[in-house]
Design a protein around this motif. Structure first.
Motif, PDB file in Angstrom:
ATOM      1  N   ALA A  78       0.834  -1.207   0.000  1.00 56.74           N
ATOM      2  CA  ALA A  78       0.000   0.000   0.000  1.00 56.74           C
ATOM      3  C   ALA A  78       0.863   1.250   0.000  1.00 56.74           C
ATOM      4  O   ALA A  78       0.525   2.254  -0.639  1.00 56.74           O
ATOM      5  CB  ALA A  78      -0.930  -0.003   1.208  1.00 56.74           C
ATOM      6  N   LEU A  79       1.974   1.196   0.713  1.00 54.45           N
ATOM      7  CA  LEU A  79       2.850   2.352   0.804  1.00 54.45           C
ATOM      8  C   LEU A  79       3.674   2.541  -0.462  1.00 54.45           C
ATOM      9  O   LEU A  79       3.860   3.665  -0.944  1.00 54.45           O
ATOM     10  CB  LEU A  79       3.787   2.181   2.004  1.00 54.45           C
ATOM     11  N   ALA A  80       4.149   1.434  -1.040  1.00 54.65           N
ATOM     12  CA  ALA A  80       5.044   1.517  -2.189  1.00 54.65           C
ATOM     13  C   ALA A  80       4.297   1.691  -3.506  1.00 54.65           C
ATOM     14  O   ALA A  80       4.738   2.432  -4.388  1.00 54.65           O
ATOM     15  CB  ALA A  80       5.917   0.264  -2.259  1.00 54.65           C
ATOM     16  N   HIS A  81       3.175   0.998  -3.647  1.00 57.61           N
ATOM     17  CA  HIS A  81       2.432   1.009  -4.920  1.00 57.61           C
ATOM     18  C   HIS A  81       0.936   1.136  -4.630  1.00 57.61           C
ATOM     19  O   HIS A  81       0.187   0.161  -4.792  1.00 57.61           O
ATOM     20  CB  HIS A  81       2.715  -0.269  -5.708  1.00 57.61           C
ATOM     21  N   PRO A  82       0.483   2.303  -4.185  1.00 57.06           N
ATOM     22  CA  PRO A  82      -0.921   2.431  -3.758  1.00 57.06           C
ATOM     23  C   PRO A  82      -1.932   2.100  -4.850  1.00 57.06           C
ATOM     24  O   PRO A  82      -2.963   1.489  -4.560  1.00 57.06           O
ATOM     25  CB  PRO A  82      -1.022   3.899  -3.321  1.00 57.06           C
ATOM     26  N   LEU A  83      -1.667   2.476  -6.090  1.00 61.82           N
ATOM     27  CA  LEU A  83      -2.625   2.191  -7.157  1.00 61.82           C
ATOM     28  C   LEU A  83      -2.695   0.693  -7.439  1.00 61.82           C
ATOM     29  O   LEU A  83      -3.785   0.121  -7.565  1.00 61.82           O
ATOM     30  CB  LEU A  83      -2.250   2.959  -8.428  1.00 61.82           C
ATOM     31  N   ILE A  84      -1.526   0.062  -7.552  1.00 58.70           N
ATOM     32  CA  ILE A  84      -1.502  -1.385  -7.768  1.00 58.70           C
ATOM     33  C   ILE A  84      -2.125  -2.108  -6.575  1.00 58.70           C
ATOM     34  O   ILE A  84      -2.860  -3.087  -6.726  1.00 58.70           O
ATOM     35  CB  ILE A  84      -0.060  -1.871  -8.000  1.00 58.70           C
ATOM     36  N   ASN A  85      -1.847  -1.613  -5.375  1.00 54.32           N
ATOM     37  CA  ASN A  85      -2.404  -2.232  -4.177  1.00 54.32           C
ATOM     38  C   ASN A  85      -3.926  -2.184  -4.188  1.00 54.32           C
ATOM     39  O   ASN A  85      -4.600  -3.179  -3.904  1.00 54.32           O
ATOM     40  CB  ASN A  85      -1.864  -1.530  -2.929  1.00 54.32           C
ATOM     41  N   ASN A  86      -4.480  -1.016  -4.523  1.00 53.92           N
ATOM     42  CA  ASN A  86      -5.940  -0.892  -4.553  1.00 53.92           C
ATOM     43  C   ASN A  86      -6.549  -1.798  -5.611  1.00 53.92           C
ATOM     44  O   ASN A  86      -7.598  -2.417  -5.380  1.00 53.92           O
ATOM     45  CB  ASN A  86      -6.338   0.567  -4.811  1.00 53.92           C
ATOM     46  N   LEU A  87      -5.890  -1.881  -6.760  1.00 51.29           N
ATOM     47  CA  LEU A  87      -6.402  -2.734  -7.825  1.00 51.29           C
ATOM     48  C   LEU A  87      -6.342  -4.206  -7.429  1.00 51.29           C
ATOM     49  O   LEU A  87      -7.322  -4.937  -7.600  1.00 51.29           O
ATOM     50  CB  LEU A  87      -5.593  -2.513  -9.105  1.00 51.29           C
ATOM     51  N   THR A  88      -5.212  -4.639  -6.892  1.00 47.14           N
ATOM     52  CA  THR A  88      -5.080  -6.054  -6.534  1.00 47.14           C
ATOM     53  C   THR A  88      -5.974  -6.412  -5.350  1.00 47.14           C
ATOM     54  O   THR A  88      -6.493  -7.530  -5.283  1.00 47.14           O
ATOM     55  CB  THR A  88      -3.614  -6.402  -6.220  1.00 47.14           C
TER      56      THR A  88
END
Length: 392
Positions: free
Chosen positions: A45-55
């Motif tokens: 969530a901290l490093a890749h918030p957009l990818i985190n939200n999508l996954t």
């Protein structure tokens, strides 16, 4: 703790709530032992918030719409090796942010409660030396957890410890401690009077937990047959699924045998007053049920780690799996048909459960790396801080 108190970094992920709950349980035990410099980081969530939200969205939706696809991906990658390209890609996510977090917090030890193992790759890249431990939060061992640079594995059962050894983990690095849960599950609590006042003491109480995000399927269909049984009453926990909570209250509103709640914090108190649990087979919830000595009924477990969790507990005789309301209701009625079967079930639970898991893990970490003897032989703060100048 003595005068030198270690700094601990716990890396988790917000796919479901279990990894975070395990992290909080470990944090609470460190605090209890006098170690207060503990930081929890949701690395993805901290490093890749957009990818985190999508996954996260895909992960949650997979339970509702495409569980077979998720299970297929999980199972074909279960035996993945850490030196393979796919594993390298997975473990690369968050590496740059993790480097920043290590510079900022200067930890003495890293704990994973989710298998996002950027740390071994970062150590190889920078020359940093830190102890790394993995806390496996399921009753199943996926290849993502396994890496030759992990110093310690804490797993749920002896069976999982043996499996880990068969898959190449050195025996001295893997310990069957159980999955860490909140300390209040190892305590006796006074029942919540607001809950108790609505319960019929002559009936068995079924706790129905839909998961943190309320994604367990078919809840509406299974409540009615349970309520139709004259000897059963139900407490339904909908998690963060407010739509489900409103729907159940609307559909069954006013029924004396049903209590409906959203996201609750006092799960230990609820489990203590119930006689069995219907749930999705996440590792944390199952461990909480075992700690509470509750017979477990698993409804439509989705493929992947949760179905594997379910099959393992079923093989131990302490969980029943069902895929339709009639079968589920019949299983519960059968359990309560005689006290002898119920007592036999609880004896099997006692044989598997591991009380005080979080305390055992924290105690082992402190003894292994931060006792006086450990510091003079295997560990020194100067070995870990700072990162080499110019490391990127």
């Amino acid at each position: 703790m003595d005068s030198i108190s270690p700094k601990i970094m716990i890396l988790y992920a917000s796919y479901g709530d279990g990894h975070y709950q395990a992290s909080k349980a470990i944090e609470a035990c460190f605090h209890h032992r006098g170690v207060h410099n503990v930081v929890l980081i949701d690395l993805m969530a901290l490093a890749h918030p957009l990818i985190n939200n999508l996954t996260r969205f895909i992960y949650i939706q997979s339970f509702r719409t495409l569980p077979a696809v998720y299970g297929w991906v999980y199972n074909i990658t279960k035996d993945m090796q850490p030196d393979k390209p796919f594993a390298n890609i997975l473990h690369s996510f968050g590496m740059r942010k993790l480097e920043e977090m290590i510079r900022e917090h200067e930890p003495d030890l890293i704990i994973h409660t989710f298998p996002q193992l950027a740390m071994p790759k970062l150590m190889k890249k920078t020359g940093l030396s830190l102890p790394i431990v993995n806390i496996v939060t399921d009753f199943d061992l996926h290849g993502r957890w396994i890496h030759p640079d992990i110093d310690r594995y804490y797993v749920a059962t002896e069976d999982l410890r043996l499996e880990g050894m068969e898959r190449g983990i050195p025996a001295e690095r893997i310990i069957a401690t159980g999955i860490p849960i909140k300390p209040d599950f190892d305590q006796t609590h006074q029942p919540d009077p607001e809950v108790i006042q609505h319960l019929d003491p002559t009936k068995k109480t079924v706790l129905l937990m839909a998961g943190a995000y309320g994604v367990m399927q078919g809840i509406r269909d299974i409540i009615q047959p349970l309520l139709d049984s004259p000897n059963l009453q139900v407490i339904a926990i909908c998690g963060k699924n407010t739509e489900l909570e409103r729907g159940l209250k609307s559909m069954f509103g006013g029924h004396p045998g049903l209590q409906v709640y959203g996201f609750v914090h006092q799960v230990a108190r609820l489990m203590q007053i119930c006689d069995c649990i219907i749930t999705k087979p996440g590792g944390i919830t199952l461990s909480e049920a075992l700690a509470s000595r509750l017979p477990v009924f698993l409804y439509r477990p989705v493929p992947g780690q949760e179905r594997n969790n379910a099959l393992y507990l079923e093989s131990k005789g302490i969980a029943s799996i069902s895929y339709d309301p009639k079968t589920l209701t019949g299983q519960i009625k059968s359990l309560f048909a005689g006290e002898e079967q119920l007592e036999e079930w609880k004896l099997k639970i006692d044989a598997l459960r591991k009380p005080n898991s979080a305390e055992r893990i924290v105690g082992d970490i402190l003894e292994m790396w931060f006792s006086t003897d450990a510091r003079t032989t295997t560990w020194a703060p100067s070995d870990t801080r700072p990162l080499p100048v110019g490391a990127h």
